[in-house]
Each structure stands twice: as C-alpha cells, then as structure tokens.
Design an enzyme around this catalytic site. Structure first.
Site, short mmCIF file in Angstrom:
data_model
loop_
_atom_site.label_atom_id
_atom_site.label_comp_id
_atom_site.label_asym_id
_atom_site.label_seq_id
_atom_site.Cartn_x
_atom_site.Cartn_y
_atom_site.Cartn_z
N GLU A 55 0.80 -1.23 0.00
CA GLU A 55 0.00 0.00 0.00
C GLU A 55 0.83 1.28 0.00
O GLU A 55 0.43 2.27 0.60
CB GLU A 55 -0.97 0.00 1.18
CG GLU A 55 -2.05 -1.07 1.08
CD GLU A 55 -3.16 -0.89 2.09
OE1 GLU A 55 -2.90 -0.32 3.15
OE2 GLU A 55 -4.29 -1.33 1.79
N GLU A 61 -6.64 -7.87 -0.99
CA GLU A 61 -7.34 -7.73 0.30
C GLU A 61 -8.77 -7.25 0.04
O GLU A 61 -9.02 -6.53 -0.93
CB GLU A 61 -6.66 -6.69 1.21
CG GLU A 61 -5.32 -7.11 1.76
CD GLU A 61 -4.70 -6.05 2.68
OE1 GLU A 61 -5.44 -5.32 3.38
OE2 GLU A 61 -3.47 -5.94 2.69
C1 GAL Z 1 -4.99 -2.82 4.64
C2 GAL Z 1 -3.59 -3.26 5.04
C3 GAL Z 1 -3.61 -4.44 5.99
C4 GAL Z 1 -4.63 -4.23 7.06
C5 GAL Z 1 -5.96 -4.03 6.43
C6 GAL Z 1 -7.09 -3.91 7.42
O1 GAL Z 1 -5.01 -1.53 4.23
O2 GAL Z 1 -2.85 -3.59 3.92
O3 GAL Z 1 -2.36 -4.64 6.53
O4 GAL Z 1 -4.28 -3.12 7.81
O5 GAL Z 1 -5.92 -2.86 5.66
O6 GAL Z 1 -8.30 -3.95 6.73
#
Ligand code: GAL
Length: 644
Positions: A398, A470
C-alpha cells in the site's frame, strides 16, 4: 551434511551488554531459553509495543571439535527481529537488518577448535530502526527475539553454495529440470582435473501425494565433468514420466546434487521442488495451463502471548487450517516472508502463496530503500525453491508510486527468478504498473456496494493480470463474541465479495483480510490492541465467516447455521434472517422432529461461487396444518405471516 540445530541451551537477557561477549561472564542471572523465542511474553491484549522493544542478548556455548578445522562452519539464523549482530568469541562477525529473512555466515575463522566457544546474538527489536517496515504507523505488532531456528552446517571449503531448481512443465508428464548451482570460491578456483557435479532426481513421499512402489524412481541428472569452470553452473535436462505439482496433486521431487573431487563426495545438497508453470494472463491465473480462480486469505505470522515465536508444528498447522478447514486454495504472506515450515507445508498440500517483502505503506530514505532491495534479494534467493509461491510482492504494501525504487525491485526479482511474475500491493487505482500483475486491495464493499469493481475501473493496462489482494478487514471488524446479526453480516460480506469476484472472468482471484485476528498498534484495532478482522480468532477458532470459505471446498461436508435460534440474542426478540452455509447436496430442517423444509445449494442466490449461503425462508412448514388443525390455505397464510 545434516543441519546441527542450536535451538537449545541459550541464555537470555532483556538488556544486552558487552559483558556477555567475554568468556568468563557470570551467567547466573541470565534466563535459560530455547528457540524459537519471543523476547517478551505478552498479555493477550491491552499492551503496547514498548513491551517488546529492547536490545536483548542471547548467549550460548558451542563446543567445537578439532575435526571442524579447515572446514567452513556455516551459522544460519532463520529469523531474528529486527536487527541482529552475531559475535563469536567476542568478535563481531556480521550484522543483519531484516527481521523476516534468514542470514548465513561462515564462523570458522572466529572459532577455537577443540575448545568451548561463545556465541552471542545482540537483537534489536526497537521500532526506531531505519529498516522496513519501520518509519511510520504499522497495522500489526512487530514483536522481537530470535523467533525462528538457528543451525550450523559443516562443509568442506569446496562445496555447493546455493541451488535454484526450476521445474518447468512441458506437458502433463514431461518436465524440464534446470538446476542453477552456485559453487564456493574454493570449488571454482581448485585446479583439480577430476572434479564433477552430478545429480539425482527422486519423488518425495508426502501425505498428500504418496509415492507408490511403481512411481518411485531415482534417476541421474546430467553429470558435468569439470563443472567448476564458473561460479554458477547450470544443469538442464528433460525428464519424463513425472507428476506435475498442482493444488490437487502436489507432487514434490528432490534433486540431490553431489560435488565430487577426485572421486570423493565433497558436498551433497538436496533441494525439494515441484514441476509446474505459473502464469498470470489478462484473463486470470493459470497453473500448468489450467485456469484457477484464486480464493485465499491473508496470513500474519503472529500468535497470542508469544508473538512470532511458534515452532514448526504450529506453522504447519496454519497451512492445514487454510486448506483443509477453510477450503482456501491460496494464502498471502502479509506483509513479509514467513517461516519455511509454513511454506514447506504449503508445498506439500498444494496451497498457492503470494509472498512479499517487508513493509507497510511507508517508503523511507535512500538507506532504507537500499535495505528493502537487500530484503528483496534475500526473500527471492531464500524462498524461490518453494513450488507453492506463485508471485513475488516487491512493492511496499500500500505504498505510493516510486518508479525508481520499484523499477529496481522488479529488476532484482526478474534477474533472480525468471519463473515467477511480480506484483506489488497498492490501495489506489491506476497506479504506475511496473510489475507483471496489478495487485490491489479492494475495499469497495461496505455491505451495500458490490463486492468488487470490474478490472477496467482499477487498472489501465488490461493486457496484464489483475489480482485482489485484500477485502473486508477494517470495513467490518467482528469479534467472535459479537452478537449474531453482526457475525452474520461479517460472513455475508465475505460471501458477497468472493461471489462477485467469482463472476468477474478477468479477475484472477482474491485474498480476504484476513485469516485470524491479530495484535496491533494503537492507531488500529478496537482499542484493546486487537484487530478483529479474522475469519478466525487469534487462537484460530472459527467465526461464522470461516464457514463461507469452508463450504466452498468439496472434501468434507460443511454445515453451519448462522443462528442458534435464541430470540433473546436479538433486539426486540426478532430473529432476523438465518442462513445455512453448506456444501451438502441437500439440508433437511426439522423442528422438534417435525420436517419443515429441504434446502439445496441451488436455493442460494449467490451464483458466483460453488456454494453460496442459503436463506432459511421457512421455519414453520406445514406445522400449523399438521399439528394445530388449521386448513391448508389458512395454514399457509399464517405461516407466511410468521415467517415474515
Ligand atoms: C490494509 C492493510 C492491511 C490491514 C488491512 C485492514 O489496508 O494492507 O495490513 O491493515 O488494511 O483492513
């Protein structure tokens, strides 16, 4: 040569001092520990990173026999978080600045043979270090200690230094075996005429792909006379009658390479690998030419109380949970390389892995970036023989675009491994795509909006692959003890996303955030230093959302009903919607032994996944007619009202 593990017999102190380096140090006040070790045993929650931030010391006596004289004595530490300095007999031997990769060093020049030697590791677990992932906030605890194993390997000066085995599939039963063998300086320089490298190939017996009598074979790999004319020697050979590695039949092989000098075996080196091709095309992910939708979860490497310090059995268990309990075909090692024990099990069970180098949103200064590049080198050279790894993440999770930095990390990855694509996880659309695959954290689903956007909305380069790395996570934190509606909505959100991803032909697949709850810093989580984002809790006990994943697999029958049917759990005692999560052909519902209704997977409105949740739309059936004396029509009307 076998590894001599040095996991026992360490003395530990939370405060490193130079006094530890001396041979006559008074060690009576030091704690006896064994590895893997956390520098601080932690509470379950409500603690912060100050507990594990320290410069600690590990000290051990090593008896070195005379026979090791004139040999190389390689010391390997698989993981020390986050900066480790190794001293042998008071002399600094090396410093390693990544908490997530291993380091190996020849300690022979510092040893006293036939005597007791003092090994000391100074381990800095402070988050002020100028190395990834540090420099800004981080949504996970980074824990400290020598949390993976330490071992020695004793080798002749003429030895095999490193081997990268590429098992390429040519067709279903034929492969191309390429062994890229790096020899030690001494082996390269030796003028000996009678020097050769030979190898054997054999299938490995595993529980998921056992070797039957007929299938077992040991076949010689090309023998190279006078191999040592260069540092890196490449053996290439076509092999037939092999089994390819895939998610259903994870066939593993090993190559045993031997370095012979004057007909004497100077070194032997074994590498386990698989024959398989991985490819991300514009329209998805292909394993050995077969399109597979990736359905996985993100995994941190943390555990309650002990941080990162878990032994082999538990690392392997996580892989088994992902595959056999949660029905996943993939895992993302967020956000750093993880234990080889976990990876070995992924190889054995056919779990596809996205492995990325350490980092979280922040890109540091030039020195920091140099370390990140070093971390990329270490990750790829240390992990590239695992057939389960299908893609390298070589962008700080990110982070913003940084073309110079990411051109370099891509160059490193392609140079060190020409068999795998690169990706790099971003959280914004249409960023500069220097990698082979656009990998993106897709948090669009908020309960109402679709589970994902089409590929064309996310990346401008439609010719490359696209993978969701994710979803969910912070969009809907859920505790195992949250009330039922909440846990149900959590599960349904996971179902909606994988369902919508399932319908997008050109999305290679997705990784949900995340496998289990984890301890985190104050800027994240629920105020108790836990991010309740898992489909299981920190102990890997399933939440309802786990059954969304579990029910997609076919191996075991899964049947989970979203409600305990206790009206007192619900506001105004209204039960709300009840769902069945199952992969069964049919589920018959009874109320006090009275048959109410039969539900089938086809009753689900989720058509993008094999087994979507099924809404229980009738809890009355014909009970009113059969038990209460109502007429058929009347009974149906009242049942309708009651169900409503
Ligand atoms: C993302 C991040 C993860 C975790 C997640 C929580 O932005 O890459 O490490 O923090 O959010 O939803």
């Amino acid at each position: 040569m076998e590894k001599l593990f040095l996991n026992e017999g360490w003395k530990f102190t939370e405060e490193f001092t130079e006094v530890l380096l001396a041979t006559d140090t008074d060690i009576s006040g030091l704690e006896d520990v064994r590895l893997p070790h956390t520098c601080k045993e932690l509470p379950y929650h409500y603690f912060d990173e100050n507990l594990y931030q320290m410069v600690s010391g590990y000290r051990r006596i090593l008896s070195v026999p005379m026979e090791w004289k004139d040999k190389c004595v390689f010391f390997t530490c698989e993981g020390a978080a986050h900066e480790a300095v190794l001293y042998v007999n008071g002399i600094e031997v090396c410093k390693h600045s990544c908490g997530y990769t291993a380091f190996t060093v020849d300690i022979a020049p510092y040893l006293l043979f036939g005597k007791e030697n003092v090994l000391v590791l100074k381990v800095d677990s402070r988050e002020t270090l100028n190395v990834p992932p540090f420099g800004f906030v981080i949504d996970y605890m980074t824990f400290g200690g020598v949390y993976r194993e330490v071992y020695l390997e004793i080798k002749d000066k003429q030895h095999i230094k490193d081997v990268f085995v590429k098992g390429k599939a040519k067709d279903e039963y034929t492969g191309n075996l390429i062994c890229q063998v790096e020899l030690s300086e001494a082996a390269v320089e030796s003028a000996c005429e009678k020097k050769m490298l030979r190898g054997f190939l054999q299938r490995v017996d595993t529980d998921c792909c056992p070797v039957t009598e007929d299938a077992a074979f040991l076949q010689p790999v090309k023998v190279l006379e006078k191999a040592a004319d260069g540092k890196v020697v490449v053996l290439e050979q076509e092999v037939s009658d092999i089994l390819l590695w895939n998610t259903k039949q994870p066939a593993l092989y090993e190559v045993i390479l031997e370095l012979l000098v004057d007909d004497k075996i100077m070194d032997s080196y074994t590498v386990r690998f698989g024959f398989r091709n991985v490819e991300f095309r514009a329209d998805g992910f292909y394993l050995n030419g077969e399109k597979i939708k990736i359905r996985g979860l993100n995994r941190h490497q943390s555990y309650p109380y002990v941080g990162y310090a878990m032994p082999e059995s538990m690392q392997r268990l996580d892989a088994d949970i992902l595959k056999f309990e949660l029905g996943c075909n993939a895992a993302r090692n967020s956000h750093y390389p993880q234990s080889h024990h976990f990876m070995n099990r992924c190889d054995e069970i056919g779990l596809l892995v996205f492995t990325e180098f350490p980092g979280w949103q922040h890109i540091g200064d030039e020195e920091w970036k140099k370390q990140a590049c070093e971390n990329a080198v270490e990750m790829i050279t240390q992990y590239r023989n695992h057939p389960s790894i299908i893609i390298w993440g070589i962008r700080i999770n990110e982070s913003q675009d940084d073309d110079a930095f990411y051109t370099e990390t891509n160059r490193i990855a392609h140079e060190l491994d020409d068999t795998r694509p690169t990706g790099g996880v971003r959280n914004f659309k249409k960023s500069h795509l220097l990698e082979d695959v656009y990998t993106y954290n897709e948090f669009v689903h908020d309960g109402k909006k679709p589970g994902c956007e089409p590929k064309k909305n996310i990346t401008s380069d439609m010719s490359k692959g696209y993978l969701i790395t994710e979803y969910n996570g912070h969009m809907y934190p859920t505790k195992p003890f949250d009330w039922e509606e909440h846990r149900l909505e959590h599960a349904l959100r996971h179902a909606r996303v994988i369902n919508d991803v399932g319908k997008e032909e050109d999305i290679a697949g997705s990784f949900g955030w995340c496998m289990f709850d984890y301890n985190t810093h104050k800027d994240f989580g629920s105020g108790d230093r836990i991010c309740y984002h898992g489909v299981t809790d920190m102990f890997r006990n399933s939440k309802l959302a786990a059954s969304v994943y579990a029910s997609q697999a076919e191996e075991n029958i899964v049947l989970e009903v979203s409600s305990s049917m206790d009206i007192g759990e619900h506001p105004a005692t209204i039960l709300g919607n009840v769902y069945i999560f199952t992969n069964a052909d049919a589920v018959r519902m009874y109320k006090n032994n009275h048959f109410i209704k039969e539900y089938k997977p086809t009753d689900s409105t989720f058509d993008g996944i094999p087994h979507g949740p099924i809404l229980v739309d009738d809890v009355v059936g014909d009970l009113l007619e059969k038990e209460e004396g109502f007429g058929k029509k009347q009974s149906e009307m009242i049942a309708g009202a009651l169900n409503y």
